[in-house]
Design an enzyme around this catalytic site. Structure first.
Site, PDB file in Angstrom:
ATOM      1  N   GLU A 186      86.606 -26.596  41.696  1.00 14.70           N
ATOM      2  CA  GLU A 186      87.542 -25.491  41.545  1.00 14.70           C
ATOM      3  C   GLU A 186      86.823 -24.152  41.708  1.00 14.70           C
ATOM      4  OE1 GLU A 186      90.127 -24.245  42.116  1.00 14.70           O
ATOM      5  OE2 GLU A 186      91.606 -24.661  40.538  1.00 14.70           O
TER       6      GLU A 186
ATOM      7  N   HIS B  22      94.739 -32.366  41.185  1.00 11.55           N
ATOM      8  CA  HIS B  22      94.617 -33.278  40.043  1.00 11.55           C
ATOM      9  C   HIS B  22      95.830 -33.178  39.116  1.00 11.55           C
ATOM     10  CE1 HIS B  22      93.826 -30.038  37.149  1.00 11.55           C
ATOM     11  NE2 HIS B  22      93.012 -29.506  38.059  1.00 11.55           N
TER      12      HIS B  22
END
Length: 549
Positions: A186, A112
């Site tokens: 994550e 990202h």
């Protein structure tokens, strides 16, 4: 079904992300309930493999003699491997396997863009409070432009807002599916989440220090986050490879993308923070069907091609670095794209190769290069000379206030042509430098290449160790094959892993040494080609012929 419908369906099923927020430090200190699977929930120690000490773990700061944990799936065809059972080839095999493929598949990983918590230096983990900054949105837009001409069949994305937004920007007007997968969130960092880094150091002391220097064995709240992440990455691959698609985009996060790359090519948890993933960095993996329903062969085609320059000032895995080796593959020659084996002749660069060398020199102008070491072959010398001339004209070009002096050397070990010519010519022809090309050579040839590159690697480290220069950049220019082997030596691998990496002519690969040449190298990027402009290699271009791909 549109991507919005898929994401709405996911949220409806799992609840709104980041709901029931209390305070940042309290709520972010644990993974959001809707994105944490049972694998990361607390269970009795006796039933949780991730919570038992791993006897295979390497001591902090050192690589084991060979990768551990997951098997490499880049081994040679079965008939060749079977001849070497019990030898080095057997090291690549293990009990864990990826599903067999019926057709070749390419997977593009993107981290990202910069988030608000990235900018603040706050530990994010799998919390979902951060959003993209304006810079992060711009990075995602650059990645969209990089991938705009590529036709993906599907997009897998983390459900966390920072990755989901990045995926939506990159996906643009495409109508193919977007699939949110909780396993792509994550790394779960539990009580660390939401803390500024200096707060984590002050509050957790020794645990925070272990997270920095020995992450593979780091334990917090009765969990081993990196070990859990590696298992989760393996689960992700099972789902991604089982999907009926040929070209896949995956948009996720720093740590999980590291784990995806590492588990794909058979590297264990001790490689965490060694294969860098920058904001909106792009990595590419090629999966080729194995024979007789076996696991696919896997090649890391590209690592961390970023929206910005790969040689710009910055940190490696959060640490400043003053020592760096840059591997430059010389530009194209007349025969380099036309033959199965390197030519006997010592060919100069062709016109495209000259342009590539100039583009390389322009990119490296942002760095003060200390020395350039090249193969004695003409193409490598020409590429090295182009870099040297631009470096020495840095003051005229406005890149420095004084001219730069660059030491030029040649190293026989950076060549490979004489060794490759020893290979049998009746081997099954695979186009030069295509994935699988190295695997057609006999063991004695690979051994000679590996041993020679080992000497070259030690010479480069010796060059970098000069204490008279606190900051030093060494550029090595040569054929892609020895450079692949050099990366293997950097990672502490064996010659069997040489087929796991791919390099194009004119490409750049960067290795940082935040702990100095005696420490572990951190690979900032592999096979970066964006500097070549209109002559760059498209990120998702199949490496096989279209009919075969």
């Amino acid at each position: 079904m549109t991507k919005d419908h898929h994401l709405a369906s996911f949220i409806t099923k799992n609840g709104p992300l980041g709901s029931a927020r209390t305070s940042i430090e309290d709520a972010a200190s644990r993974p959001s309930p809707n994105v944490v699977l049972h694998k990361c929930s607390r269970r009795p120690q006796s039933s949780s493999p991730a919570r038992r000490p791993d006897p295979r773990a390497a001591p902090a700061g050192r690589f084991p003699q060979r990768p551990i944990g997951f098997p490499s799936l880049t081994e040679k065809p079965p008939a060749i491997v079977e001849d070497r059972v019990g030898g080095p080839g057997a090291e690549l095999r293990g009990s864990a396997r990826f599903p067999a493929l019926r057709a070749a598949k390419r997977v593009v990983l993107v981290r990202h863009g910069q988030s608000t918590w990235n900018a603040e230096g706050r530990i994010q983990g799998s919390s979902d409070f951060a959003v993209l900054t304006k810079k992060g949105e711009a990075q995602a837009e650059t990645s969209r432009q990089m991938l705009i001409d590529d036709s993906f069949d599907v997009c897998f994305t983390s459900p966390l807002a920072r990755s989901k937004k990045t995926a939506e920007i990159i996906w643009g007007a495409r109508e193919e599916d977007m699939i949110a997968d909780t396993d792509l969130r994550e790394i779960d960092l539990y009580s660390f989440q939401g803390l500024l880094k200096h707060e984590g150091k002050a509050k957790y002391g020794a645990a925070f220090r272990q997270w920095q220097v020995d992450a593979a064995n780091f334990c917090i709240d009765d969990h081993y986050p990196v070990r859990e992440l590696w298992q989760r990455a393996s689960d992700c691959w099972t789902k991604i490879l089982a999907h009926e698609s040929r070209s896949v985009l995956v948009v996720a996060h720093n740590a999980v993308n590291q784990a995806l790359v590492a588990t794909a090519i058979g590297l264990g948890t001790e490689y965490f923070r060694i294969l860098l993933q920058s904001n909106c960095g792009v990595s590419v993996l090629d999966f080729t069907p194995g024979a007789e329903g076996r696991s696919p062969f896997i090649c890391l085609n590209r690592l961390n091609q970023t929206p910005g320059s790969p040689v710009a000032a910055g940190s490696s895995a959060g640490r400043k670095t003053s020592k760096r080796i840059i591997l430059i593959c010389h530009g194209v020659t007349e025969s380099s794209a036309e033959v199965t084996f390197p030519s006997h002749s010592n060919e100069p660069l062709n016109m495209l190769g000259i342009i590539q060398s100039q583009k390389i020199a322009e990119l490296l102008l942002d760095l003060k290069v200390s020395s350039i070491i090249s193969s004695p072959r003409s193409a490598s010398i020409e590429t090295a000379m182009a870099i040297s001339k631009v470096q020495e004209a840095a003051d005229c070009l406005g890149a420095d206030c004084v001219p730069r002096y660059v030491e030029m050397k040649q190293m026989q070990e950076l060549g490979c042509e004489s060794i490759l010519q020893q290979s049998k010519k009746d081997a099954a022809p695979v186009p030069l430098l295509q994935p699988g090309w190295l695997n057609q050579h006999e063991d004695k040839v690979l051994t000679a290449l590996w041993d020679q590159s080992g000497r070259a690697w030690q010479s480069l480290l010796d060059e970098l160790s000069d204490e008279s220069e606190p900051e030093k950049v060494v550029v090595a220019v040569g054929h892609p094959v020895p450079h692949i082997a050099l990366m293997g030596h950097c990672l502490g691998l064996t010659k069997e892993w040489m087929g796991s990496f791919h390099l194009d002519t004119g490409s750049i690969s960067v290795i940082d040494f935040p702990d100095g040449p005696a420490g572990r190298g951190v690979i900032r990027c592999i096979n970066y080609t964006a500097h070549l402009g209109r002559w760059s290699i498209p990120i998702t271009r199949p490496t096989l012929d279209d009919e075969d791909f």
